[in-house]
Scaffold this motif. Structure first.
Motif, mmCIF file in Angstrom:
data_model
loop_
_atom_site.group_PDB
_atom_site.id
_atom_site.type_symbol
_atom_site.label_atom_id
_atom_site.label_comp_id
_atom_site.label_asym_id
_atom_site.label_seq_id
_atom_site.Cartn_x
_atom_site.Cartn_y
_atom_site.Cartn_z
ATOM 1 N N THR A 230 12.096 -2.440 6.365
ATOM 2 C CA THR A 230 13.330 -2.011 5.950
ATOM 3 C C THR A 230 12.851 -2.716 4.665
ATOM 4 O OG1 THR A 230 15.306 -3.474 6.750
ATOM 5 C CG2 THR A 230 14.303 -1.305 7.965
ATOM 6 N N GLN A 231 12.384 -3.567 4.061
ATOM 7 C CA GLN A 231 12.472 -4.084 2.598
ATOM 8 C C GLN A 231 11.195 -2.954 1.705
ATOM 9 O OE1 GLN A 231 12.203 -8.510 2.588
ATOM 10 N NE2 GLN A 231 12.041 -8.249 5.243
ATOM 11 N N PHE A 232 12.659 -1.744 1.768
ATOM 12 C CA PHE A 232 11.359 -1.395 1.018
ATOM 13 C C PHE A 232 11.015 -1.681 -0.157
ATOM 14 C CE2 PHE A 232 13.346 1.392 4.290
ATOM 15 C CZ PHE A 232 12.221 1.869 4.925
ATOM 16 N N ASP A 233 12.374 -1.834 -0.796
ATOM 17 C CA ASP A 233 11.687 -2.606 -2.725
ATOM 18 C C ASP A 233 11.169 -3.507 -2.502
ATOM 19 O OD1 ASP A 233 12.254 -4.715 -0.975
ATOM 20 O OD2 ASP A 233 13.725 -6.200 -2.096
ATOM 21 N N LEU A 234 9.909 -4.520 -1.492
ATOM 22 C CA LEU A 234 9.354 -5.093 -1.612
ATOM 23 C C LEU A 234 7.226 -4.084 -1.457
ATOM 24 C CD1 LEU A 234 9.406 -7.883 0.758
ATOM 25 C CD2 LEU A 234 9.145 -7.805 -1.382
ATOM 26 N N VAL A 235 8.046 -3.283 -0.874
ATOM 27 C CA VAL A 235 6.769 -2.102 -0.505
ATOM 28 C C VAL A 235 6.386 -1.319 -1.905
ATOM 29 C CG1 VAL A 235 6.508 0.231 0.532
ATOM 30 C CG2 VAL A 235 7.728 -0.649 1.558
ATOM 31 N N GLU A 236 7.625 -1.170 -2.884
ATOM 32 C CA GLU A 236 7.190 -0.469 -4.355
ATOM 33 C C GLU A 236 6.786 -1.998 -4.982
ATOM 34 O OE1 GLU A 236 8.050 1.937 -5.157
ATOM 35 O OE2 GLU A 236 9.209 3.112 -3.369
ATOM 36 N N THR A 237 7.118 -3.536 -4.858
ATOM 37 C CA THR A 237 6.291 -3.964 -5.369
ATOM 38 C C THR A 237 4.894 -3.989 -4.967
ATOM 39 O OG1 THR A 237 8.350 -5.252 -5.357
ATOM 40 C CG2 THR A 237 6.229 -6.450 -6.029
ATOM 41 N N LEU A 238 4.378 -3.737 -3.972
ATOM 42 C CA LEU A 238 3.096 -4.098 -3.567
ATOM 43 C C LEU A 238 2.199 -2.323 -4.063
ATOM 44 C CD1 LEU A 238 3.961 -4.963 0.482
ATOM 45 C CD2 LEU A 238 2.549 -6.177 -1.783
ATOM 46 N N TYR A 239 3.179 -1.379 -4.315
ATOM 47 C CA TYR A 239 2.880 -0.126 -4.974
ATOM 48 C C TYR A 239 1.943 -1.272 -6.130
ATOM 49 C CZ TYR A 239 2.729 3.430 -1.313
ATOM 50 O OH TYR A 239 2.925 3.927 0.095
ATOM 51 N N GLN A 240 2.687 -1.029 -6.973
ATOM 52 C CA GLN A 240 2.111 -1.454 -8.406
ATOM 53 C C GLN A 240 1.113 -2.439 -8.608
ATOM 54 O OE1 GLN A 240 3.907 -0.692 -10.496
ATOM 55 N NE2 GLN A 240 2.799 -1.983 -12.170
ATOM 56 N N GLU A 241 1.025 -3.419 -7.399
ATOM 57 C CA GLU A 241 0.383 -4.313 -7.073
ATOM 58 C C GLU A 241 -1.467 -3.384 -6.928
ATOM 59 O OE1 GLU A 241 -1.126 -8.128 -4.145
ATOM 60 O OE2 GLU A 241 0.868 -8.151 -5.551
ATOM 61 N N MET A 242 -0.984 -2.999 -6.260
ATOM 62 C CA MET A 242 -2.262 -2.006 -5.482
ATOM 63 C C MET A 242 -2.325 -0.765 -6.664
ATOM 64 S SD MET A 242 -1.396 -0.490 -1.828
ATOM 65 C CE MET A 242 -2.540 0.288 -1.638
ATOM 66 N N SER A 243 -2.150 -0.213 -7.930
ATOM 67 C CA SER A 243 -2.090 0.144 -9.113
ATOM 68 C C SER A 243 -3.043 -0.617 -9.923
ATOM 69 C CB SER A 243 -0.980 1.244 -9.488
ATOM 70 O OG SER A 243 -1.252 1.759 -10.317
ATOM 71 N N GLU A 244 -2.373 -1.925 -9.689
ATOM 72 C CA GLU A 244 -2.567 -3.037 -11.330
ATOM 73 C C GLU A 244 -4.355 -3.397 -10.996
ATOM 74 O OE1 GLU A 244 0.306 -6.082 -11.483
ATOM 75 O OE2 GLU A 244 2.055 -4.733 -12.527
ATOM 76 N N ARG A 245 -4.806 -3.559 -9.699
ATOM 77 C CA ARG A 245 -5.379 -4.294 -8.867
ATOM 78 C C ARG A 245 -6.915 -2.867 -8.465
ATOM 79 N NH1 ARG A 245 -5.907 -9.008 -7.559
ATOM 80 N NH2 ARG A 245 -7.320 -8.794 -5.694
#
Length: 499
Positions: A230-245
């Protein structure tokens, strides 16, 4: 599995419920009887024998006389007039060759490689590692990526991430170049055991290696671990990182997040993700999306919403699969709606969907929860009669069912049967046995089972401690409760981690 064209011409599940109810009412059969599904099961498994045209039943005068009983009840039928009248079989040719072939077959011993494969398939990680060490001592041994991959996945699923890391280091020492897939397997081992810091460390290490750059599968595994915790803040971080890559989330990624939001009760976010999937050209909803939504509402007991979404997914062209129907069966069984559970079973037969181990597990579980040992056993017998292989959940349900029915002697025989069938014993299995011991108020046996659980390197979870603490509370054993709470806080047992 039937073709899509034939599926489209068949009625929907809800309309099938209506038709089935109407037909049963016309026949004067009540759907409220719990035994009805058993009748349907027996009828489905016993198709009528075809009768040749023009065949006539023999008259009373021409019927064969009943056979004489030549032995008492319980005796072995050794020699009878019938057996003596039968012609002797012709002698077998090449008897010596057949005996030699049989002896050669008995002398066959599986190779080390075959033994390793067998232990991995049976999820016996300790023995698998021992056999792997034996394999490395063979003259023909050469390190292979596939072997390490299977062992890394096995260790991750068995709650042994640190051993997976040691195995990975050994692989590097053998000068086998790590690949993206091997790194992802190692990362997955940490994710499965909720060690997110270690998993992110592996991700950062992958970014520094040109040949092992993380892909959408790597991120999906890590996102699932974040969702499960339930660490959904990390999910948003990973989504952002995927977008950058420039890595685009696929349907699998979205299904993971969709499921996480649903389990956490974040239905607004869940609906947002689902709407995005419906509007997307790259990650459209699939049958897994359908199963996720149905499972969420089914587990929460919101059956009307479950049926509504079933029809909605069907309307956009998503066809159900066996797992879809298993979800419906499980949901109806938990609510003791045996009429609808039976209707789904009939519907599967009508559409020629196979009944699987999960199908039977859901039926067995529904009767186990109600303490209905009779129908639970009948379902299990039918499961075995169809050649369906029981798994760990099957035996967990059987143990819970016998415990709820106060048939504790059958709990013992069921555990022995599981050992005979080499059923993998995981945390859920031991929890079922511990719960049965607590229900029988046999605290000494409960403690022995708990010790055996730790000796087998099976990691307890919150349910394990809750079962034992509740049992001690009924007896007022405050000292035992204190010791358990201290052990739960540490959650590190000898031989489990870093050995």
């Amino acid at each position: 599995m039937p073709q899509a064209s034939s599926l489209a011409s068949l009625p929907s599940l809800v309309s099938f419920f209506t038709e089935t109810h109407t037909e049963k009412r016309r026949q004067g059969v009540s759907f409220s009887r719990r035994e009805f599904w058993c009748v349907q099961l027996k009828r489905a498994n016993s198709p009528p024998q075809p009768r040749s045209r023009g065949a006539v039943a023999p008259s009373r005068e021409h019927r064969s006389p009943p056979k004489k009983r030549l032995w008492k009840e319980g005796e072995f039928p050794g020699v009878s007039e019938t057996s003596l009248s039968r012609p002797r079989k012709s002698p077998i040719k090449n008897i010596k060759k057949k005996i030699d072939d049989r002896n050669a077959a008995k002398a066959w011993v599986p190779t080390v490689t075959e033994t390793l494969t067998d232990k991995i398939e049976k999820k016996q990680w300790e023995v698998a590692l021992e056999v792997f060490e034996m394999l490395k001592e063979q003259s023909f041994y050469h390190p292979k990526e596939g072997t390490y991959m299977k062992l890394l996945v096995l260790l991750g699923r068995s709650g042994q991430p640190h051993r997976a890391q040691q195995l990975f280091n050994t692989m590097v020492e053998e000068e086998l170049d790590p690949t993206l897939e091997l790194y992802t397997a190692l990362l997955g081992a940490y994710c499965r055991n909720n060690l997110l810091d270690d998993a992110f460390s592996i991700l950062n290490q992958m970014k520094t290696l040109p040949q092992c750059q993380p892909d959408v599968q790597t991120y999906s595994i890590l996102i699932k671990a974040c969702v499960d915790s339930t660490q959904f803040d990390l999910v948003e971080t990973l989504y952002q990182e995927m977008s950058e890559r420039l890595i685009t989330p696929n349907t699998v990624t979205q299904n993971i997040v969709l499921s996480g939001y649903g389990k956490a009760g974040k239905f607004d976010q869940m609906e947002k993700v689902l709407s995005g999937m419906l509007d997307s050209d790259t990650c459209k909803p699939d049958v897994w999306t359908m199963n996720t939504i149905l499972s969420l509402f089914g587990n929460k007991g919101q059956l009307e919403m479950m049926e509504k979404w079933y029809e909605k997914f069907r309307s956009i062209g998503i066809e159900p699969e066996t797992r879809t129907f298993n979800i419906l069966i499980g949901a109806y069984g938990k609510r003791k709606l045996y009429d609808k559970m039976t209707a789904v079973l009939e519907y599967m037969r009508k559409l020629q969907y196979p009944w699987t181990t999960s199908t039977y597990n859901n039926v067995i579980e529904s009767f186990a929860d109600a303490g209905d040992a009779k129908h639970m056993e009948y379902a299990f017998e039918q499961m075995r009669a169809e050649g369906m292989k029981a798994d760990t959940k099957t035996f967990c349900c059987l143990i819970n069912g016998y415990s709820n029915a106060k048939l504790f002697h059958k709990v013992v025989s069921t555990v022995q049967m599981a050992e005979k069938f080499e059923i993998p014993a995981n945390t859920a299995f031991y929890n079922a046995v511990l719960s049965a011991c607590a229900n029988a108020e046999d605290l000494m046996e409960m403690e022995r089972v708990f010790k055996r659980m730790k000796d087998k390197h099976i990691i307890p979870n919150s349910d394990t401690f809750s079962i034992m603490i509740e049992a001690y509370s009924k007896e007022g054993m405050s000292d035992k409760i204190y010791d358990l709470e201290q052990e739960r806080e540490n959650m590190v047992f000898p031989g489990l981690v870093g050995v």
